[in-house]
Design an enzyme around this catalytic site. Structure first.
Site, PDB file in Angstrom:
ATOM      1  N   ASP A 127       0.849  -1.193   0.000  1.00 61.26           N
ATOM      2  CA  ASP A 127       0.000   0.000   0.000  1.00 61.26           C
ATOM      3  C   ASP A 127       0.883   1.241   0.000  1.00 61.26           C
ATOM      4  OD1 ASP A 127      -2.279   1.538  -0.005  1.00 61.26           O
ATOM      5  OD2 ASP A 127      -2.995   0.900   1.974  1.00 61.26           O
ATOM      6  N   GLU A 149      -7.611  -0.065   6.055  1.00 63.84           N
ATOM      7  CA  GLU A 149      -6.178  -0.198   5.794  1.00 63.84           C
ATOM      8  C   GLU A 149      -5.440  -0.668   7.040  1.00 63.84           C
ATOM      9  OE1 GLU A 149      -5.446   3.149   2.290  1.00 63.84           O
ATOM     10  OE2 GLU A 149      -5.313   3.743   4.389  1.00 63.84           O
TER      11      GLU A 149
END
Length: 298
Positions: A127, A149
């Site tokens: 990410d 996340e």
């Protein structure tokens, strides 16, 4: 005949450093002829993001459960994984998306999807980040996906962050851009006041409720005299953006705990100690660092 499936970078910029890890990244392909004028031109920010993303994807192995990031840098990783699945360079991959956006992008790329309920341990997450400090702490979530996340990347055996060098900061918050906090809609104004009180007296501190029409990358929000609809996350929550003119000073773990103690706060975008490695692409090449080596000199 189908073209050969290459697992190496496809952009001709220097790559002098390898990832320091249990499994080092493969060396970049050599270029026996001098680069052309177009190859030697300074790469754009999006090209740098693509290089960092493709570098990280070299760590992906068939059979892995992958955490799929959100945002413009992570998009390059998703597309690359999809390309490798289609050409047979990878197989039996399962992706855990960190947002509805990531789920849609991954599905379009042909990546099979699942969730943390079925796969509570993730082999590798890839990410981007909005900021990275010298200790590899992060600010994430300016796109609004910070909760998912943090859940996916916190469940990962390894979390590789991919950025271009504009995201490097001497301390978190030092870019002057938003440090997001996800809050429940009920009583959000009270939660906002409590956040304001927590940082009362901090020079240059400000906070705003994010609205649907604002660019979260901006350092200030325009006040146009009429009420705007709040930005709503995938979890149906709101975002309060914190701004620190001189960055966040003090013990980050203590500050994190104090924010989370406020009733109504769901999570914040400060990621402490979660990154295993950070891959940084710049016009000079790729530098990849882990927790032991740390990032120095910026």
């Amino acid at each position: 005949m189908r073209a050969a499936c290459s697992r190496t970078l496809d952009m001709a910029i220097p790559l002098p450093h390898l990832l320091h890890s249990d499994r080092p990244l493969p060396a970049a392909a050599s270029h026996p002829t001098p680069p052309s004028a177009s190859e030697s031109a300074a790469p754009s920010q999006d090209e740098l993001k693509r290089v960092a993303a493709h570098r990280a994807v070299e760590l992906v192995e068939s059979g892995m459960v992958l955490g799929l990031g959100t945002g413009s840098t992570a998009a390059h990783a998703l597309d690359r994984i999809g390309d490798l699945l289609r050409c047979g360079g990878l197989r039996d991959i399962v992706g855990i998306p960190t947002s509805e956006w990531a789920a849609a992008r991954a599905a379009a790329a042909g990546i099979p999807l699942s969730d943390l309920n079925a796969h509570p341990v993730v082999d590798l997450s890839i990410d981007g980040a909005d900021e990275v400090d010298p200790a590899l702490n992060l600010v994430k979530g300016r796109g609004g996906s910070l909760l998912r996340e943090k859940m996916v990347e916190g469940a990962s055996r390894r979390f590789v962050v991919i950025i271009d060098d504009s995201k490097l900061v001497p301390r978190l918050g030092a870019s002057g851009l938003a440090v997001p906090v996800e809050v429940i809609p009920f009583g959000y104004a009270l939660t906002l006041r409590r956040l304001q009180k927590l940082f009362h007296g901090v020079p240059g501190f400000n906070l705003k409720l994010r609205t649907a029409s604002v660019n979260a990358k901006a350092s200030t929000f325009e006040e146009d005299g009429f009420e705007l609809e709040p930005f709503v996350t995938d979890n149906k929550n709101y975002i309060v953006d914190l701004f620190f003119e001189e960055g966040i000073h003090g013990d980050l773990n203590l500050i994190s705990d104090e924010i989370l103690r406020i009733t109504g706060v769901v999570e914040h975008g400060v990621f402490l100690g979660l990154a295993s490695s950070v891959i940084v692409a710049s016009k000079d090449g790729v530098v990849a660092m882990d927790k032991e080596m740390k990032l120095n000199g910026f």
